[in-house]
Design an enzyme around this catalytic site. Structure first.
Site, short mmCIF file in Angstrom:
data_model
loop_
_atom_site.label_atom_id
_atom_site.label_comp_id
_atom_site.label_asym_id
_atom_site.label_seq_id
_atom_site.Cartn_x
_atom_site.Cartn_y
_atom_site.Cartn_z
N ASN A 87 104.51 9.35 -30.02
CA ASN A 87 105.78 9.36 -30.75
C ASN A 87 106.58 10.56 -30.30
O ASN A 87 106.05 11.67 -30.25
CB ASN A 87 105.52 9.44 -32.25
CG ASN A 87 104.82 8.21 -32.78
OD1 ASN A 87 105.15 7.09 -32.40
ND2 ASN A 87 103.82 8.39 -33.64
N GLY A 93 109.14 8.96 -35.57
CA GLY A 93 108.32 9.52 -36.65
C GLY A 93 107.37 10.62 -36.20
O GLY A 93 106.32 10.83 -36.82
N THR A 95 105.58 13.91 -36.15
CA THR A 95 105.42 14.90 -37.21
C THR A 95 104.76 16.19 -36.72
O THR A 95 104.89 17.22 -37.37
CB THR A 95 104.56 14.34 -38.37
OG1 THR A 95 103.30 13.92 -37.85
CG2 THR A 95 105.25 13.17 -39.06
N HIS A 98 103.24 19.17 -30.96
CA HIS A 98 102.38 19.48 -29.81
C HIS A 98 102.03 18.11 -29.24
O HIS A 98 101.39 17.30 -29.94
CB HIS A 98 101.13 20.25 -30.26
CG HIS A 98 100.20 20.63 -29.14
ND1 HIS A 98 99.78 21.93 -28.95
CD2 HIS A 98 99.61 19.89 -28.18
CE1 HIS A 98 98.96 21.97 -27.89
NE2 HIS A 98 98.83 20.73 -27.42
N HIS A 100 100.88 14.73 -28.14
CA HIS A 100 99.57 14.11 -28.37
C HIS A 100 99.65 12.62 -28.08
O HIS A 100 100.68 11.98 -28.32
CB HIS A 100 99.08 14.35 -29.80
CG HIS A 100 100.08 14.03 -30.86
ND1 HIS A 100 101.13 14.88 -31.17
CD2 HIS A 100 100.21 12.97 -31.68
CE1 HIS A 100 101.85 14.34 -32.13
NE2 HIS A 100 101.32 13.17 -32.46
P1 5GP Z 1 102.71 11.94 -35.00
O1 5GP Z 1 103.20 11.39 -36.32
O2 5GP Z 1 103.34 13.29 -34.69
O3 5GP Z 1 102.80 10.98 -33.86
O4 5GP Z 1 101.15 12.15 -35.18
C1 5GP Z 1 100.59 13.25 -35.83
C2 5GP Z 1 99.21 12.82 -36.28
O5 5GP Z 1 98.48 13.98 -36.61
C3 5GP Z 1 99.21 11.93 -37.53
O6 5GP Z 1 98.60 10.67 -37.22
C4 5GP Z 1 98.42 12.74 -38.55
O7 5GP Z 1 97.58 11.93 -39.35
C5 5GP Z 1 97.65 13.70 -37.69
N1 5GP Z 1 97.37 14.97 -38.33
C6 5GP Z 1 98.24 15.75 -39.03
N2 5GP Z 1 97.64 16.87 -39.43
C7 5GP Z 1 96.35 16.82 -38.97
C8 5GP Z 1 95.24 17.70 -39.06
O8 5GP Z 1 95.29 18.79 -39.64
N3 5GP Z 1 94.08 17.31 -38.47
C9 5GP Z 1 93.98 16.11 -37.81
N4 5GP Z 1 92.78 15.82 -37.27
N5 5GP Z 1 95.01 15.26 -37.69
C10 5GP Z 1 96.18 15.61 -38.26
ZN ZN Z 2 100.60 23.62 -29.72
#
Ligand code: 5GP
Ligand code: ZN
Length: 114
Positions: A87, A93, A95, A98, A100
């Site tokens: 994302n 979305g 969040t 960094h 990933h």
């Molecule tokens: P994004 O929404 O940025 O694509 O994905 C961020 C992901 O990081 C989400 O699926 C969320 O559940 C996960 N996430 C957020 N905080 C933490 C954390 O402290 N530990 C782990 N293992 N995953 C996290």
């Molecule tokens: Zn970072």
């Protein structure tokens, strides 16, 4: 990188269930899984999103996919298949800023698109 959640996971300052590690990449379980298997693969070098990563150093993306290949082959996720998602920005979305790659699998996934 100050105040980056995933940098802190790399540094071991915040706990996570690690599933993969090499000199470039760390893989760990997502805290709020959206599928039977939901992992996140990140590069040890901080970038905020996939476009910044591929602009700075496109080899980091191949490091990530190399790690994903090794992990999915070792754990036999490749047999039934899996999905890789990233994302970027608010409409998608994002969040955590960094870069990933989400790796989803372990069960049939709902198809998106047509
Ligand atoms: P994004 O929404 O940025 O694509 O994905 C961020 C992901 O990081 C989400 O699926 C969320 O559940 C996960 N996430 C957020 N905080 C933490 C954390 O402290 N530990 C782990 N293992 N995953 C996290
Ligand atoms: Zn970072």
């Amino acid at each position: 990188m100050i105040d980056c959640l995933f940098c802190k996971i790399i540094e071991g300052k915040i706990p996570a269930t690690l599933v993969y590690e090499d000199g470039n990449v760390v893989g760990f379980k997502d805290l709020r899984p959206q599928a039977a298997v939901h992992l996140l693969f990140i590069h040890r070098k901080h970038t905020k999103d996939i476009n910044e990563m591929t602009k700075n150093d496109p080899t980091q993306l191949s490091d990530l996919f190399h790690a994903i290949r090794l992990y999915t082959e070792k754990n036999e996720l490749h047999k039934e298949g899996f999905r890789v998602v990233t994302n970027q920005g608010p409409f998608a979305g994002q969040t955590v800023f960094h870069t990933h790659l989400h790796v989803l699998g372990g069960e049939p996934l709902s198809h998106f698109g047509a």
